[in-house]
Every structure is written in structure tokens, then in C-alpha cells.
Design an enzyme around this catalytic site. Structure first.
Site, PDB file in Angstrom:
ATOM      1  N   CYS A 132     102.779   2.091   7.249  1.00  0.00           N
ATOM      2  CA  CYS A 132     102.930   3.329   7.852  1.00  0.00           C
ATOM      3  C   CYS A 132     103.765   3.443   9.038  1.00  0.00           C
ATOM      4  CB  CYS A 132     101.771   4.215   8.009  1.00  0.00           C
ATOM      5  SG  CYS A 132     101.691   5.677   8.771  1.00  0.00           S
ATOM      6  N   CYS A 135     102.377   5.700  11.984  1.00  0.00           N
ATOM      7  CA  CYS A 135     101.180   5.414  12.413  1.00  0.00           C
ATOM      8  C   CYS A 135     101.341   4.353  13.368  1.00  0.00           C
ATOM      9  CB  CYS A 135     100.173   4.974  11.098  1.00  0.00           C
ATOM     10  SG  CYS A 135     100.036   5.971   9.955  1.00  0.00           S
ATOM     11  N   ASP A 136     102.195   3.286  13.039  1.00  0.00           N
ATOM     12  CA  ASP A 136     102.102   2.070  13.971  1.00  0.00           C
ATOM     13  C   ASP A 136     103.451   1.666  14.611  1.00  0.00           C
ATOM     14  OD1 ASP A 136      99.724   1.484  12.802  1.00  0.00           O
ATOM     15  OD2 ASP A 136     100.287   0.438  10.990  1.00  0.00           O
TER      16      ASP A 136
END
Length: 302
Positions: A132, A135-136
Site C-alpha cells: 500500500c 499507507c507507507d
């Protein structure tokens, strides 16, 4: 024990749509989600193919979904479903925290990212390996990263990463992308994105338990590329471990449904990315959630 009219398992756009229709029909429902409201859309940054929005970012859309759930006073819990059993005319749904009974069920749990299945992949998740970018991606600001895949998700996330990272390598096993042309055109205009066609990942190399480089096999020669992060987008697989106690028909782990979105088990419906179908899109998931709910509403009247 409280008996629900319907329990919806999975709070992606399909499950949320179903819960909206059922709640507005005054049904007693429970929405169960193992992680975050929004499901698969939490793994993207920008949505551009959804009617009513020229472009909408992930946080805005998920916030709208959560606000709608709260405004309708829909009962939802963050719990992981572990088992489903039939008990007379009811279903018993067990989670990691509790157990519930319901007259009907909607399964809308979606899919999980496919792994590369390399020896140290699991070990490096959270230490350089991610599924992701949204997300990261922040953790790799001004660093060099790699994306593997050739579909819409891989291209979209590469574009997102190109705004954060100094350099983005894309590894694709074919000689052309399967992503939408409009996305590929944007990709090719980026000066810090470098594409490696006809390539596969052979090894993930680590230093001090963190990803430090990736060895790729490209046109029969090996190349080692130093990167801090690897983002994997090679498809998804449905996760249906929790239906092992009930004989729901599947094909390659995708749940098989009829035209009414009902499984072979009377009273259990499924919708969204968990079902066997031709197109996996937000728009199709919304429609399936609505149809599943409408059919349950009609069934509960009988």
C-alpha cells in the site's frame, strides 16, 4: 442473544452500500469490519472513475462513508469473523471478540494482495516491503523505491510515489501495461519513473533486517537495483477462511452467486470483490451491495 435481520461482513463500498439500504428499510443490522472502513479504497490514493466525482482522494471518500454510517446510526464493529455456522433457521457468526446470530448474511470481504512468495518477503513486510503506497509512501520520502506490477493499481501508486520519492522503478513482466491508457500516458511523462519491461523479481536483499536492494531478471540477465522500498501490486486473492464450516460454493476461492447475489446457501449473499465476476470496480461493487440488500429486504418480508 440479540438476533439481527442481517449481518454484513466487510465494510468496503459494497458492504456499506448494502448496510445503507438495509438500515433505511428499518432492518436490524450489524456491520463487521476487520480493519478499516472503506476496504480496498484504502489502498489507493485518488479515485477518478466514480460517477459524480471528477477526482476524489481516498481520505475524503472514506470520511464520507464513515459519516454516512454514523448519520444513519448503523451499528458497526471492528472485529474479524472467524467462523459461520447454520443453527436451525439462523446463522451463528463468530469473531475474534464475540458471537452473533442473524437471519441472513452478506459477505463482502473483498480480496487481499497477492504475494511474490520469495523467501524473505514476509520478514521484510514493514521493513521495506509494502502492499500500500498510500499507507507507507511517506516513510520513503526522497528515497528510491520500486513497484512491481502492470495494472491500474501499480500505475496509480507509482504516480503517487513519484511525488514523494526521488526515483521510482517499475518492474513489469510483460512488454506493455494492462492499466488504462490515460494512466500510462501520465506515467510516461514523469521524469523520475523508470520502467523495466519483461522483468521479474528474483530476490529481495536486506541489510540489518531491512530491504536494501532488489535483484531482477530482465531479458535473461540479472540486475541488482538499490532501493529502500518495494511496493507489490501483482493482483489480489479472495480470503474465505472463515466460511470453512459452511458449504458455500467457490471457484478459485471466489464465492459463486446467482443473479440475486445469493450463494448456494439460502440466506447467505455475497457482493463486491469476493464474488466471481468479470469486472472488479467501485461502481460494480456499489451496485451489487444495493441489489443484495434489496433482495434480502424482499426475502425478509416473506
Amino acid at each position: 442473544m440479540l438476533i439481527f435481520d442481517t449481518i454484513i461482513i466487510g465494510a468496503g463500498v459494497s458492504g456499506i452500500t448494502a448496510s445503507i439500504y438495509l438500515k433505511r428499510a428499518n432492518k436490524k443490522i450489524l456491520l463487521l469490519e476487520k480493519s478499516m472502513i472503506g476496504g480496498q479504497i484504502n489502498k489507493t490514493s485518488i479515485i477518478e472513475n466514480y460517477p459524480g466525482f471528477i477526482k476524489i482522494d481516498r481520505p475524503t471518500l472514506t470520511n464520507h462513508l464513515l459519516e454516512q454510517i454514523k448519520s444513519l446510526d448503523i451499528d458497526y464493529k471492528i472485529e474479524t469473523v472467524t467462523d459461520i455456522k447454520k443453527e436451525n433457521d439462523l446463522f451463528l457468526i463468530k469473531t475474534n471478540k464475540d458471537a452473533y446470530k442473524s437471519k441472513t448474511i452478506i459477505i463482502s470481504t473483498g480480496r487481499i494482495p497477492r504475494r511474490l512468495n520469495l523467501s524473505n518477503e514476509e520478514k521484510l513486510i514493514g521493513n521495506g516491503v509494502s502492499y500500500c503506497a498510500y499507507c507507507d509512501g511517506f516513510f520513503f520520502k526522497n528515497k528510491e523505491v520500486m513497484v512491481v506490477g502492470g495494472g491500474n493499481s501499480a500505475v496509480e501508486e507509482s504516480l503517487y510515489l513519484s511525488e514523494i520519492c526521488s526515483k521510482v522503478y517499475i518492474i513489469h513482466r510483460k512488454d506493455s501495461f494492462t492499466a488504462d491508457e490515460i494512466l500510462v500516458d501520465k506515467l510516461k511523462k514523469k521524469g523520475n519513473i523508470f520502467i523495466k519491461y519483461n522483468s521479474t523479481i528474483k530476490a529481495l536483499n536486506e541489510t540489518d533486517n531491512r530491504l536494501s536492494s532488489v535483484t531482477i531478471l530482465c531479458d535473461n540477465y540479472e540486475e541488482k537495483i538499490d532501493v529502500s522500498g518495494l511496493f507489490i501490486y501483482i493482483g489480489n486473492i479472495p480470503k474465505v477462511d472463515f466460511i470453512k464450516s459452511i458449504d458455500i460454493k467457490t471457484e478459485n476461492n471466489y464465492i459463486i452467486v446467482n443473479n440475486d447475489l445469493e450463494t448456494n446457501i439460502k440466506g447467505i449473499y455475497a457482493c463486491g470483490d469476493i464474488i466471481k465476476k468479470k469486472a472488479y470496480q467501485i461502481s460494480t461493487a456499489v451496485g451489487e451491495g444495493a441489489l443484495a440488500a434489496i433482495n434480502i429486504i424482499n426475502d425478509l418480508k416473506k
